[in-house]
Enzyme design. Structure first.
Site, PDB file in Angstrom:
ATOM      1  N   SER A  33       5.495   1.929   5.103  1.00  0.00           N
ATOM      2  CA  SER A  33       4.890   2.378   6.569  1.00  0.00           C
ATOM      3  C   SER A  33       4.651   0.989   7.376  1.00  0.00           C
ATOM      4  O   SER A  33       4.221   0.029   6.591  1.00  0.00           O
ATOM      5  CB  SER A  33       3.673   3.017   6.429  1.00  0.00           C
ATOM      6  N   SER A 105      10.279   7.956   2.338  1.00  0.00           N
ATOM      7  CA  SER A 105      10.933   8.402   0.784  1.00  0.00           C
ATOM      8  C   SER A 105      10.846   7.354  -0.074  1.00  0.00           C
ATOM      9  O   SER A 105      11.785   6.770  -0.592  1.00  0.00           O
ATOM     10  CB  SER A 105      12.465   8.905   1.472  1.00  0.00           C
TER      11      SER A 105
END
EC number: 2.7.1.25
Length: 192
Positions: A33, A105
């Site tokens: 992120s 992912s």
């Protein structure tokens, strides 16, 4: 109640004879992120749209809010989310669309599984050190995760398994968005 993440405007379907890309493909952006996945994917989306390609962007935050609402952050739920994204990406690619997936992912084996199931898939590792993504984090989530206030936070209290052999490795702490897009375009044209 938070607002649903916005989706970029879709490039409408082009008649078969007018499509720039006859065969679909999937470009899968993976990374922590704040590494720059959505930024790069959005910039590439805009460039490909301007060139007349049928292109869609599946952003992990938007998918989680709209398609995977109710899933948590356990390994099983994360894998389910990734498989749902891959399913939609595969449907679009089957119809000649270039699909840009921007999703953390985190698990290598799940990424390998879904990428193997997708046509003309490219794995793009969007990489930035933890210090950099922490600095970029305007919501302060990394600081909260580092303080133990957010459980199951990828890269802090949950693993992120970096790709060993991505098709493209972009270190966003060393390159500009424009440079990243140029590298992506070069890789996409090499694969045509």
């Amino acid at each position: 109640m938070s607002a649903s993440p916005s989706l970029p405007a879709s490039q409408g379907p082009l008649p078969q004879g007018e499509r720039v890309n006859k065969a679909g493909r999937v470009v899968w952006f993976t990374g922590l992120s704040g590494a720059g996945k959505s930024t790069l994917a959005t910039a590439l989306f805009e460039e490909l749209s301007a060139r007349g390609e049928a292109v869609e962007l599946l952003d992990g935050d938007a998918v989680r809010e709209n398609l995977s609402k109710g899933l948590g952050f356990s390994r099983e739920d994360r894998d389910t989310n990734v498989r749902r994204i891959a399913f939609v990406a595969g449907l679009l690619a089957k119809h000649g669309v270039t699909v840009l997936v921007s999703a953390i992912s985190p698990y290598a084996d799940t990424r390998r599984e879904v990428l193997a199931s997708l046509p003309n898939a490219l794995e793009v590792f969007v990489d930035a050190p933890l210090e950099v993504v922490t600095e970029r984090d305007v919501k302060g989530l990394y600081l909260k995760a580092l303080a133990g206030e957010i459980p199951h936070f990828t890269g802090v209290s949950d693993p992120y398994e970096a790709p060993e052999n991505p098709d493209l490795h972009l270190r966003t702490d060393r390159i500009s968005v424009e440079d990243g897009v140029q590298q992506l375009l070069g890789r996409l044209s090499d694969d045509r």
